[in-house]
Write a protein that holds these residues in place. Structure first.
Motif: not given
Length: 416
Positions: A75-96
């Motif tokens: 993931f890439t952290a947002d401007d606040h340094g936060t990643v919420v997995l419910d709303t964040a889209k991964p850029s690579a990995g085991s799901y897309h």
């Protein structure tokens, strides 16, 4: 289940066991439930990460055979340094795609492929329990971690095996924690694998308050080894036994069948509407199929007579709601068409009860059971060997979630 919040940060002493150096970072990994039933969603959040920078979030769990399954995404952290997995889209990995529970179902075994491999959680004190480790890494360093405990059995749930010699049935009865009330109950029927259906769904349904009779009808002690000329009266006797249990509401017994098991589920709901009051059909067939694994005979009988192969399964006698869940990429049979045909027949019969087909076009045959577990699109079938179910992992997971949610909603609608 009591909800709690768990947060571990590399800046504090809570992460001493991970080997992090206090003061080196302020990344925090938070989950809303430290312990939950295995079919409950867990909400995961990362805070304090470098804004606009990539980081890896992963999950690991050891299965019953001691193999470590692993999933990880970037993931890439947002401007606040936060990643919420419910709303964040991964850029690579085991799901897309955006999926708060993606790490749970996208884990892979050590050799990388989940196909034809079963993930079974470890057993503790006779019960399935998973300890899933979540972590945050960046540049090869572990920044935060926590462990979630996922259980398939809620406190107070009890199980009792049934034998043909003693009970005239082969099965497993699982009852919820006693509360003095009567509840809708489930007659659970597996598919072409024979034996007892996998107990994960049985225990989870009971953990939600619904008594379940997990019934074997072939390829098990006390029942025929082949699926051939199984009397519908056997299923009716099972429903009658279920109706007599003290925690069961006898007016609301639902047959839940997967694959081959969808046929007797719908047949018994139609032929015995005073005993069975609706059906949940997962990857269903709409017509009577023949014997298995050796073809050339009838799979089912009624009043001593074989049910003709390829005859449509009637629905005009069904006295309750019907839910069908199917995938449009099913390689076993056309369960999508079958689900649609069953709904059409219910419409034509002017059914007064709710009926719905849930179709996920890219899903295959593996749409039965609870979500949030790693599955492949192929299995090692206990009778016929390696077998391709079709579909994709993300689509199958989507079908499992929708089907499971709808099943629980159907049962809840019957609670008096």
């Amino acid at each position: 289940m009591k909800r709690s919040s768990v947060a571990l940060t590399a800046a504090g002493c809570l992460l001493a066991a991970t080997g992090c150096t206090p003061g080196t970072t302020h990344v925090t990994l938070t989950v809303d439930q430290a312990a939950a039933l295995a079919d409950q969603q867990v909400h995961v959040k990362v805070t304090g990460a470098p804004a606009g920078k990539p980081l890896e979030v992963g999950a690991e769990a050891v299965d019953r055979d001691g193999r470590k399954w692993h999933g990880q995404v970037t993931f890439t952290a947002d401007d606040h340094g936060t990643v919420v997995l419910d709303t964040a889209k991964p850029s690579a990995g085991s799901y897309h795609d955006t999926d708060g529970m993606g790490l749970f179902w996208s884990m892979n075994p050590p050799d990388g492929s989940p196909d034809a491999q079963s993930y079974l959680p470890p057993v503790e004190d006779g019960q399935a329990v998973e300890h899933l480790d979540l972590f945050v890494d960046r540049d090869g360093k572990r920044l935060a971690s926590t462990t979630i405990t996922r259980r398939w059995v809620a406190p107070g749930v009890t199980a009792r095996p049934l034998t043909r010699a003693k009970d005239k049935l082969t099965g497993l009865y699982v009852a919820p924690k006693p509360d003095g009330a009567k509840h809708p109950a489930v007659l659970l029927l597996g598919g072409s694998e024979g034996g007892l259906p996998p107990p994960s769904s049985t225990y989870l349904l009971a953990s939600h308050g619904y008594p379940v009779l997990d019934l074997a009808y072939f390829h098990a002690p006390g029942v025929p080894q082949d699926l051939r000329e199984i009397p519908l009266e056997y299923f009716a006797a099972a429903a009658q036994w279920l109706s007599r249990q003290p925690e069961v509401d006898p007016a609301h017994i639902v047959a839940l069948g997967t694959s081959f098991g969808s046929e007797p589920a719908l047949l018994v709901a139609d032929h015995f509407p005073r005993l069975v009051h609706g059906a949940v059909l997962l990857a269903p067939g709409a017509s009577v199929t023949g014997s298995f694994p050796h073809s050339g005979g009838a799979a089912w009988t009624y009043q001593g007579k074989p049910l003709p192969v390829n005859d449509p399964i009637p629905v005009d006698g069904v006295s309750g709601p019907v839910l069908a869940v199917a995938g449009g990429s099913d390689l076993t049979w056309d369960s999508k068409q079958s689900a649609e045909l069953i709904m059409l027949r219910l419409d034509e019969a002017h059914s007064a009860f709710p009926h719905e087909a849930v179709i996920v076009d890219a899903a295959g045959h593996g749409v039965g059971g609870a979500p949030y577990l790693p599955h492949g699109t192929k299995i090692n079938h206990p009778i016929v060997g390696p077998y391709d179910l079709g579909g994709s992992r993300p689509a199958n997971e989507a079908a499992l979630r929708r089907g499971w949610t709808k099943t629980l909603a159907l049962l809840a609608s019957l609670q008096r």
